[in-house]
Write a protein that holds these residues in place. Sequence first.
Motif, PDB file in Angstrom:
ATOM      1  N   LYS A   1      36.837  35.756  40.242  1.00 22.79           N
ATOM      2  CA  LYS A   1      36.146  36.863  40.905  1.00 22.79           C
ATOM      3  C   LYS A   1      35.191  37.544  39.926  1.00 22.79           C
ATOM      4  O   LYS A   1      34.043  37.829  40.259  1.00 22.79           O
ATOM      5  CB  LYS A   1      37.160  37.874  41.445  1.00 22.79           C
ATOM      6  CG  LYS A   1      36.533  39.055  42.133  1.00 22.79           C
ATOM      7  CD  LYS A   1      37.592  40.030  42.629  1.00 22.79           C
ATOM      8  CE  LYS A   1      36.923  41.267  43.210  1.00 22.79           C
ATOM      9  NZ  LYS A   1      37.886  42.304  43.539  1.00 22.79           N
TER      10      LYS A   1
ATOM     11  N   SER B   1      42.537  33.800  39.977  1.00 18.68           N
ATOM     12  CA  SER B   1      41.865  34.482  41.085  1.00 18.68           C
ATOM     13  C   SER B   1      40.995  35.632  40.586  1.00 18.68           C
ATOM     14  O   SER B   1      39.824  35.755  40.977  1.00 18.68           O
ATOM     15  CB  SER B   1      42.899  34.988  42.090  1.00 18.68           C
ATOM     16  OG  SER B   1      42.261  35.689  43.136  1.00 18.68           O
ATOM     17  N   GLN B   2      41.542  36.461  39.736  1.00 22.57           N
ATOM     18  CA  GLN B   2      40.783  37.604  39.217  1.00 22.57           C
ATOM     19  C   GLN B   2      39.695  37.154  38.244  1.00 22.57           C
ATOM     20  O   GLN B   2      38.600  37.723  38.232  1.00 22.57           O
ATOM     21  CB  GLN B   2      41.722  38.610  38.545  1.00 22.57           C
ATOM     22  CG  GLN B   2      42.587  39.369  39.527  1.00 22.57           C
ATOM     23  CD  GLN B   2      41.761  40.223  40.479  1.00 22.57           C
ATOM     24  OE1 GLN B   2      40.824  40.898  40.084  1.00 22.57           O
ATOM     25  NE2 GLN B   2      42.101  40.169  41.748  1.00 22.57           N
TER      26      GLN B   2
END
Length: 107
Positions: A39, A35-36
Motif C-alpha cells: 500500500k 499488505s501495508q
Amino acid sequence: MSQFTLEHLEALIAVRAGADPAESHTAKLVARGMSQATKKLGEEAVETVIAGMKGDIEELTKESADMLYHLLVVLYIAGVPLKDVLDELASRTAQSGIAEKAARKPV
C-alpha cells in the motif's frame, strides 16, 4: 557522482529489518507486513507520477527515491532478491520492448 547503489540499499534494508520497529522505519514497515508495505509503495508510486506530470524535477527525484526504497522493502518481505529483478531486466535487453511485450502470454 554518487557511489551508492540499489545493492547498498538492499543490504541496508536487510539489516534494518531486524531492528526495533520503534526505532526503525524499515523494521516498522516489515513488521506491518506485505499488505501495508505494498500500500505504501502504491502511494509513493502515485506521488512519483504526480511529480513527473507537474515537471517538478526536485520533487520527482525525491519521490523516485521514496518509491525505490519502498519497492526494495516489498521485495525484501517477498524474499525476492534485487539480483533477480536486475537479471529479469537484463534478459529483456536481448530484444526490443515491443517484441518482448508481444511475446508475453496473456494473463
